[in-house]
Each structure stands twice: as C-alpha cells, then as structure tokens.
Write a protein that holds these residues in place. Structure first.
Motif, PDB file in Angstrom:
ATOM      1  N   ARG A  95      -3.919  -1.026  -5.660  1.00 47.74           N
ATOM      2  CA  ARG A  95      -3.586  -1.461  -4.305  1.00 47.74           C
ATOM      3  C   ARG A  95      -2.225  -2.157  -4.225  1.00 47.74           C
ATOM      4  NH1 ARG A  95      -9.046  -3.313  -1.056  1.00 47.74           N
ATOM      5  NH2 ARG A  95      -9.986  -1.233  -1.011  1.00 47.74           N
ATOM      6  N   ASP A  96      -1.679  -2.508  -5.365  1.00 46.00           N
ATOM      7  CA  ASP A  96      -0.327  -3.082  -5.348  1.00 46.00           C
ATOM      8  C   ASP A  96       0.711  -2.057  -4.923  1.00 46.00           C
ATOM      9  OD1 ASP A  96      -1.320  -5.499  -6.168  1.00 46.00           O
ATOM     10  OD2 ASP A  96      -0.859  -5.191  -8.290  1.00 46.00           O
ATOM     11  N   ASP A  97       0.324  -0.773  -4.948  1.00 47.25           N
ATOM     12  CA  ASP A  97       1.262   0.293  -4.619  1.00 47.25           C
ATOM     13  C   ASP A  97       1.380   0.527  -3.117  1.00 47.25           C
ATOM     14  OD1 ASP A  97       1.521   0.621  -7.333  1.00 47.25           O
ATOM     15  OD2 ASP A  97       0.095   2.277  -7.450  1.00 47.25           O
ATOM     16  N   ILE A  98       0.521  -0.119  -2.307  1.00 44.96           N
ATOM     17  CA  ILE A  98       0.565   0.090  -0.861  1.00 44.96           C
ATOM     18  C   ILE A  98       0.559  -1.260  -0.147  1.00 44.96           C
ATOM     19  CG2 ILE A  98      -0.554   2.345  -0.991  1.00 44.96           C
ATOM     20  CD1 ILE A  98      -3.155   1.035  -0.173  1.00 44.96           C
ATOM     21  N   SER A  99       0.870  -1.240   1.135  1.00 44.12           N
ATOM     22  CA  SER A  99       0.979  -2.478   1.903  1.00 44.12           C
ATOM     23  C   SER A  99      -0.380  -2.939   2.414  1.00 44.12           C
ATOM     24  CB  SER A  99       1.915  -2.276   3.103  1.00 44.12           C
ATOM     25  OG  SER A  99       1.319  -1.390   4.046  1.00 44.12           O
ATOM     26  N   ARG A 100      -0.440  -4.198   2.818  1.00 41.02           N
ATOM     27  CA  ARG A 100      -1.670  -4.738   3.405  1.00 41.02           C
ATOM     28  C   ARG A 100      -2.026  -3.980   4.677  1.00 41.02           C
ATOM     29  NH1 ARG A 100      -1.777 -10.839   5.512  1.00 41.02           N
ATOM     30  NH2 ARG A 100      -0.606  -9.854   7.203  1.00 41.02           N
ATOM     31  N   GLU A 101      -1.026  -3.595   5.453  1.00 39.91           N
ATOM     32  CA  GLU A 101      -1.266  -2.856   6.699  1.00 39.91           C
ATOM     33  C   GLU A 101      -1.936  -1.523   6.407  1.00 39.91           C
ATOM     34  OE1 GLU A 101       1.559  -4.379   5.912  1.00 39.91           O
ATOM     35  OE2 GLU A 101       1.507  -6.000   7.400  1.00 39.91           O
ATOM     36  N   GLU A 102      -1.502  -0.852   5.346  1.00 37.30           N
ATOM     37  CA  GLU A 102      -2.115   0.426   4.972  1.00 37.30           C
ATOM     38  C   GLU A 102      -3.563   0.226   4.531  1.00 37.30           C
ATOM     39  OE1 GLU A 102       1.122   3.333   3.087  1.00 37.30           O
ATOM     40  OE2 GLU A 102       1.226   1.309   2.239  1.00 37.30           O
ATOM     41  N   ILE A 103      -3.822  -0.852   3.816  1.00 34.47           N
ATOM     42  CA  ILE A 103      -5.183  -1.151   3.366  1.00 34.47           C
ATOM     43  C   ILE A 103      -6.087  -1.406   4.563  1.00 34.47           C
ATOM     44  CG2 ILE A 103      -6.607  -2.831   2.126  1.00 34.47           C
ATOM     45  CD1 ILE A 103      -4.231  -3.226   0.208  1.00 34.47           C
ATOM     46  N   GLU A 104      -5.627  -2.233   5.485  1.00 31.81           N
ATOM     47  CA  GLU A 104      -6.446  -2.590   6.643  1.00 31.81           C
ATOM     48  C   GLU A 104      -6.628  -1.416   7.591  1.00 31.81           C
ATOM     49  OE1 GLU A 104      -4.422  -5.987   8.186  1.00 31.81           O
ATOM     50  OE2 GLU A 104      -5.346  -7.381   6.739  1.00 31.81           O
ATOM     51  N   ALA A 105      -5.654  -0.526   7.642  1.00 29.75           N
ATOM     52  CA  ALA A 105      -5.765   0.649   8.508  1.00 29.75           C
ATOM     53  C   ALA A 105      -6.891   1.570   8.070  1.00 29.75           C
ATOM     54  CB  ALA A 105      -4.439   1.410   8.519  1.00 29.75           C
ATOM     55  N   GLU A 106      -7.267   1.494   6.799  1.00 34.16           N
ATOM     56  CA  GLU A 106      -8.364   2.308   6.275  1.00 34.16           C
ATOM     57  C   GLU A 106      -9.695   1.580   6.329  1.00 34.16           C
ATOM     58  OE1 GLU A 106      -8.288   5.468   5.321  1.00 34.16           O
ATOM     59  OE2 GLU A 106      -6.158   5.607   5.860  1.00 34.16           O
TER      60      GLU A 106
END
Length: 234
Positions: free
Chosen positions: A42-53
C-alpha cells in the motif's frame, strides 16, 4: 496437531493485495486459532486511492480465540488428508501448510489450492462472526405468482456451520448449493421494499430491500429459479 497456514495473493494489486497466517492447535473438541491479516504494497499508492476502493489506511487485523467442534473435527480430518507438493502451479495464490503431530512433521504447497481457498474463506468468515465483526448470514426471499406469495428466510452461521430455511434445519452443503445459485446475480439494481411483480425476489442481506432475480440472472434464469424454489421447499 499443530498447523501453520500461510496464504498470499499473487496477482491482486494494492489496496486489495493481502496475506494472512493461521496458526491452529487442536485441543479436546476445540481448535485454538491465531489469525493475522496484512494488506500488501500500500505504500505504492495514495491514501485517496485506498479510500476510493472502500478501504482505510490500516485494515490489518489480528485475532486469537477458539472455534468449537464443528470446525475442529472438519479441519482436523481435512488436514490429515491434505495433499502437499514441493512447488505449486497456481499463479494466483500462495498457499503453504506446515503441520506437526505425534513427532512427525509435514510441509508443502497445497495441491487443491482453489478448494482450500474456499474452505479457508469460510473459516475466516467464522472468525469474523465469532469476533462480532460480521453478522451471521441472513437472506429474505419472496416468490410471487399472481395472487400467491411465499416468504422464505435463509440463515446461516459460519461459526456454528449451521443453516436454516424458515424454521427447518438444512445441511451446510445444501446452503452452499442454494447460495451458489442465488449469487449468480450481483444484486446491483435499485432495491424494492415491497415487490408486487411476479418473480423471485431476493433481499441479499435481509434488510436493504428486494431485487428481482429474473431481471439479472441471464438466459438460464428460469432453470436456476426452479432449482432455487425446489431447494427452498424443505
């Protein structure tokens, strides 16, 4: 018997990629479990991308506890007969088992990985149910034909491996078959609180409203519907 199960997804990207371990010990009529889940990369993507999923910044989870004889007997017998190999040809998951019993040890990659993947998903669902994170399965169904209307409540506890249709007990295997047919649809239409149109109406979580099976099940809807109705009439 003491068992360590190690699982990891190999093809899923973050934030969906994950790994978990299950440490199992069989004592009397119970199985003692230590479960640890970790989401990967998950360090490879942003918090926004995580929350969007639909995830949060930290979805890792740990649990220790016991499940009863329903799981202890099933797992003990299944693990005694498990097939292991040195290398796996499964490119989607890594599934490794180490076990020791009576001074003897075995370890290797699971041969029937897909079958065991499903069994372990049910075990983890039982853990979440025991922990109070997930509720037991509950599904409401109405079958409408003209002036005739039949109501069914399908319930299932993963923790207890017990299932019912209305007040009648059914086998866990019968619940499997019924759910396999019902979940041929994705339940992504607008739910209806009080259906009136003829058809098979399903409320997949017992509280959000009904969706008409025939509208989403495709060309084999009628054949599948017949099987579902036969299964419901216990």
């Amino acid at each position: 018997m003491n068992v360590k199960i190690s699982y990891q997804t190999l093809q899923l990207p973050p934030p969906h990629a994950f790994a978990y371990t299950l440490d199992l010990s069989f004592v009397n009529d119970e199985v003692q479990i230590a479960y640890e889940l970790e989401f990967l990369n998950r360090d490879d993507i942003s918090r926004e991308e995580i929350e969007a999923e639909g995830f949060s910044e930290n979805d890792d989870y740990k649990w220790e506890g016991t499940l009863g004889n329903e799981w202890a007997s099933l797992l003990h017998e299944s693990l005694q007969n498990i097939e292991l190999e040195d290398e796996s040809e499964d490119f989607n998951i890594y599934l490794h088992v180490e076990m020791s019993e009576n001074g003897e040890t075995r370890d290797g990659m699971v041969v029937l990985a897909e079958e065991w993947d499903y069994k372990l998903q049910e075990l983890i669902q039982a853990i979440y149910e025991k922990a109070g994170i997930e509720k037991p399965l509950k599904m409401l169904i109405q079958a409408i034909a003209g002036n005739q209307r039949a109501f069914y409540e399908v319930s299932g506890s993963f923790e207890k491996r017990a299932a019912r249709i209305n007040k009648t007990e059914i086998s866990w295997e019968a619940l499997h078959d019924l759910m396999a047919d019902i979940y041929t649809i994705d339940f992504d239409q607008e739910p209806v609180k009080s259906p009136t149109k003829d058809g098979l109406w399903v409320d997949p979580d017992g509280e959000s409203g009904y969706q008409r099976f025939e509208d989403q099940a495709g060309p084999k809807a009628e054949d599948i519907k017949k099987r579902i109705l036969q299964a419901l009439e216990v």
